[in-house]
Design a protein around this motif. Sequence first.
Motif, mmCIF file in Angstrom:
data_model
loop_
_atom_site.group_PDB
_atom_site.id
_atom_site.type_symbol
_atom_site.label_atom_id
_atom_site.label_comp_id
_atom_site.label_asym_id
_atom_site.label_seq_id
_atom_site.Cartn_x
_atom_site.Cartn_y
_atom_site.Cartn_z
ATOM 1 N N VAL A 51 49.000 39.417 39.629
ATOM 2 C CA VAL A 51 49.930 38.760 40.552
ATOM 3 C C VAL A 51 51.309 39.420 40.455
ATOM 4 N N ALA A 52 51.714 39.795 39.258
ATOM 5 C CA ALA A 52 52.996 40.508 39.099
ATOM 6 C C ALA A 52 52.971 41.815 39.886
ATOM 7 N N ASN A 53 51.858 42.549 39.818
ATOM 8 C CA ASN A 53 51.728 43.781 40.605
ATOM 9 C C ASN A 53 51.786 43.483 42.095
ATOM 10 N N THR A 104 45.973 46.223 43.237
ATOM 11 C CA THR A 104 46.750 44.984 43.310
ATOM 12 C C THR A 104 48.148 45.245 43.867
ATOM 13 N N LEU A 105 48.712 46.390 43.559
ATOM 14 C CA LEU A 105 50.016 46.774 44.104
ATOM 15 C C LEU A 105 49.915 46.991 45.618
ATOM 16 N N ILE A 106 48.867 47.705 46.035
ATOM 17 C CA ILE A 106 48.656 47.975 47.461
ATOM 18 C C ILE A 106 48.386 46.677 48.217
ATOM 19 N N ALA A 107 47.644 45.760 47.600
ATOM 20 C CA ALA A 107 47.371 44.474 48.256
ATOM 21 C C ALA A 107 48.672 43.745 48.570
ATOM 22 N N GLY A 108 49.628 43.827 47.658
ATOM 23 C CA GLY A 108 50.937 43.237 47.925
ATOM 24 C C GLY A 108 51.652 43.953 49.053
ATOM 25 N N ARG A 113 46.705 37.939 52.104
ATOM 26 C CA ARG A 113 46.961 36.511 51.874
ATOM 27 C C ARG A 113 46.863 36.229 50.385
ATOM 28 N N PHE A 114 47.855 35.515 49.869
ATOM 29 C CA PHE A 114 47.978 35.308 48.425
ATOM 30 C C PHE A 114 46.775 34.574 47.833
ATOM 31 N N LEU A 115 46.308 33.521 48.481
ATOM 32 C CA LEU A 115 45.178 32.763 47.944
ATOM 33 C C LEU A 115 43.923 33.633 47.887
ATOM 34 N N VAL A 116 43.684 34.413 48.932
ATOM 35 C CA VAL A 116 42.540 35.333 48.948
ATOM 36 C C VAL A 116 42.673 36.326 47.803
ATOM 37 N N PHE A 117 43.861 36.869 47.630
ATOM 38 C CA PHE A 117 44.128 37.813 46.552
ATOM 39 C C PHE A 117 43.783 37.201 45.197
ATOM 40 N N VAL A 118 44.330 36.025 44.913
ATOM 41 C CA VAL A 118 44.134 35.393 43.603
ATOM 42 C C VAL A 118 42.653 35.086 43.361
ATOM 43 N N VAL A 119 41.975 34.553 44.349
ATOM 44 C CA VAL A 119 40.563 34.194 44.183
ATOM 45 C C VAL A 119 39.711 35.433 43.900
ATOM 46 N N LEU A 120 39.878 36.487 44.698
ATOM 47 C CA LEU A 120 39.065 37.692 44.500
ATOM 48 C C LEU A 120 39.368 38.379 43.174
ATOM 49 N N VAL A 121 40.634 38.467 42.822
ATOM 50 C CA VAL A 121 41.009 39.094 41.550
ATOM 51 C C VAL A 121 40.478 38.270 40.381
#
Length: 140
Positions: A51-53, A104-108, A113-121
């Motif tokens: 998430v920091a990335n 993760t950096l590129i995703a940012g 979408r943050f929720l999608v990011f967190v769930v998949l990671v």
Amino acid sequence: MAYLLLFLSAFGAATLLPLSSEVAVIAMLGGGYSAKTIWLVATVGNTLGSVANYLLGRYFLHFQHKPWFPFKPASISRAQQWFNKYGQWSLLFAWAPVVGDALTLIAGMMRTRFLVFVVLVFIGKGLRYFIIIGAYQQIW
């Protein structure tokens, strides 16, 4: 205290810092700590490091016109094209060495979408720690 160190190790390993959390996981398993708690702490710490990335990537492009900015526009464009091609599902591989941190950096940067990011990671990193812990338990 050991769980805090594991959390910090897992968090740092998910950032752009050259750290690894596997040694801490194995050491704690060898020390008799709860495998379930190790899994949870390592997975949450590693996910929060990602998430920091993500947050760095999200705000990173605001500085691309600065002379100290480390990436050329062509590199950013290639990374964005790659992410568009493989999509957010590639975040399941955020655990992978070297490539995972960049994902993760590129995703940012791509404003996933943050929720999608967190769930998949979380899923990808959780499976990785599950396999590491399971392998340890099978061997020892």
